[in-house]
Design an enzyme around this catalytic site. Structure first.
Site, PDB file in Angstrom:
ATOM      1  N   GLU A  69     -34.795  66.257  10.784  1.00 47.18           N
ATOM      2  CA  GLU A  69     -34.834  64.843  10.399  1.00 47.18           C
ATOM      3  C   GLU A  69     -36.187  64.460   9.808  1.00 47.18           C
ATOM      4  OE1 GLU A  69     -33.811  61.925  13.433  1.00 47.18           O
ATOM      5  OE2 GLU A  69     -34.047  60.330  11.962  1.00 47.18           O
ATOM      6  N   ASP A  89     -32.721  67.363  15.331  1.00 51.51           N
ATOM      7  CA  ASP A  89     -33.155  65.981  15.512  1.00 51.51           C
ATOM      8  C   ASP A  89     -34.097  65.995  16.716  1.00 51.51           C
ATOM      9  OD1 ASP A  89     -33.532  63.313  15.862  1.00 51.51           O
ATOM     10  OD2 ASP A  89     -31.423  62.773  15.607  1.00 51.51           O
ATOM     11  N   ILE A  91     -35.911  63.682  18.221  1.00 49.99           N
ATOM     12  CA  ILE A  91     -35.603  62.597  19.170  1.00 49.99           C
ATOM     13  C   ILE A  91     -34.438  61.812  18.581  1.00 49.99           C
ATOM     14  CG2 ILE A  91     -36.387  60.527  20.376  1.00 49.99           C
ATOM     15  CD1 ILE A  91     -39.246  61.473  20.141  1.00 49.99           C
ATOM     16  N   ASP A  92     -33.275  61.958  19.147  1.00 51.96           N
ATOM     17  CA  ASP A  92     -32.179  61.099  18.722  1.00 51.96           C
ATOM     18  C   ASP A  92     -32.187  59.890  19.650  1.00 51.96           C
ATOM     19  OD1 ASP A  92     -30.114  60.376  17.022  1.00 51.96           O
ATOM     20  OD2 ASP A  92     -28.659  60.862  18.574  1.00 51.96           O
ATOM     21  N   THR A  94     -34.516  57.102  18.580  1.00 49.77           N
ATOM     22  CA  THR A  94     -35.944  56.747  18.469  1.00 49.77           C
ATOM     23  C   THR A  94     -36.177  55.280  18.816  1.00 49.77           C
ATOM     24  OG1 THR A  94     -36.260  58.493  16.857  1.00 49.77           O
ATOM     25  CG2 THR A  94     -37.951  56.796  16.914  1.00 49.77           C
ATOM     26  N   ASP A 219     -27.921  63.986  13.532  1.00 51.19           N
ATOM     27  CA  ASP A 219     -27.519  63.154  14.679  1.00 51.19           C
ATOM     28  C   ASP A 219     -26.276  63.722  15.368  1.00 51.19           C
ATOM     29  OD1 ASP A 219     -29.448  61.068  14.191  1.00 51.19           O
ATOM     30  OD2 ASP A 219     -28.168  60.321  12.581  1.00 51.19           O
TER      31      ASP A 219
END
Ligand code: IPD
Ligand code: CA
Length: 286
Positions: A69, A89, A91-92, A94, A219
């Site tokens: 990402e 990803d 940190i999905d 954020t 995601d």
């Protein structure tokens, strides 16, 4: 036929390490920057975790490719080839991370010949490790996962999000889709703020469906195989086969529920993830 179990185990070990970094920063005040919209945020931790993950994988598997990402946001070309590819990803969720709302995840999928071989979703605050390998089932903290099998949409809990797209057409489409779902009727609508964890709820049977438009491949690539391996169904909102680049998804307990949701929701136009220029955005300090 290649067996990707070593890669899966390595992916799980680095997802755990990444989750520890995310957790160590969770309570801290964050410096936030905006990307494509006022709801599309990035912090130094997103960028640092992605770099750590990619450099660990690159050290072990120098031939493998990446779609991350934050690397794409920084200008990397988003291209899914037949080569072994890690879709990351860091940190999905954020927005949750910035606000300390306790649902954030590290999401890692691995594809070969454009087919997903495994997916890992580490829900950091809950300390839940979801993973699935193609043909070998889906697991949560080592226990097998099973979708609910529900076939009647009127008895479903549906997870969804408004998403980060905030133009008038996107907002009116997404809010009217919630109205349409509620009028089906369904038992309830839920949102946790991370597509990866939202979708994993379908794999646990705790929710019967998840639908979203406007998210990106990183995601949902990992959670899609987790739902499928738990016996669920994943399709495009237009009713066609799931395409992780299309930015549209319905994940459900059964084909009947997936198709019914696909019939009622409407889509707004989104540029595909693999269309040029791919997702490059200019960060703004806030
Ligand atoms: C977002 C989350 C959110 C979804 C958005 C995504 P991010 O990802 O998954 O639940 O609604 O569409 O962009 O920005 O937190 O990695
Ligand atoms: Ca994400």
């Amino acid at each position: 036929m290649a067996n990707w179990t070593d890669c899966l185990n390595f992916g799980i070990s680095i997802a755990k390490q990444a989750s520890e970094i995310v957790l160590s920063e969770f309570q801290q005040q964050k410096q936030v920057k905006l990307k494509s919209s006022p709801a599309d945020l990035v912090t130094e931790t997103d960028q640092r975790v992605e770099k750590i993950l990619i450099s660990a994988i690159r050290n072990k598997y120098p031939q493998h490719r990446f779609i991350g990402e934050e690397s794409v946001a920084a200008g990397d070309r988003l291209e899914l080839t037949d080569s072994p590819t890690w879709i990351i990803d860091p940190i999905d969720g954020t927005v949750n991370f910035v606000h300390r709302f306790p649902f954030v995840a590290v999401s890692i999928a691995f594809t070969v010949n454009k087919q997903t071989e495994f997916g890992i979703v580490y829900s950091c605050v809950e300390d839940k490790l979801f993973y699935a390998q193609r043909g070998r089932g889906a697991f949560l903290n080592g226990e097998p996962l099973h979708a609910s099998g529900q076939e009647d949409v009127s008895k479903c809990v549906v997870v969804t999000e408004i998403g980060a797209e905030r133009d008038d057409l996107a907002l009116s489409t997404m809010t009217s889709n919630i109205f349409r779902l509620l009028k089906l009727p369904v038992h309830g609508i839920r949102a946790l703020g991370t597509a990866a964890v939202d979708m994993c709820q379908v794999a646990t049977g705790g929710a019967d469906a998840y639908y979203h438009i406007g998210m990106h491949c990183w995601d949902i690539a990992a959670s899609a195989i987790i739902v499928q391996e738990a016996g669920g169904v994943v399709i495009d909102t237009d009713g066609s086969e799931f395409d992780m680049m299309s930015r549209r998804v319905v994940a459900a307990s059964s084909s009947a529920v997936a198709n019914r949701i696909a019939q009622v929701v409407q889509a707004f136009p989104c540029r595909r993830d693999d269309e040029d220029p791919a997702g490059v955005c200019v960060e703004q300090q806030v």
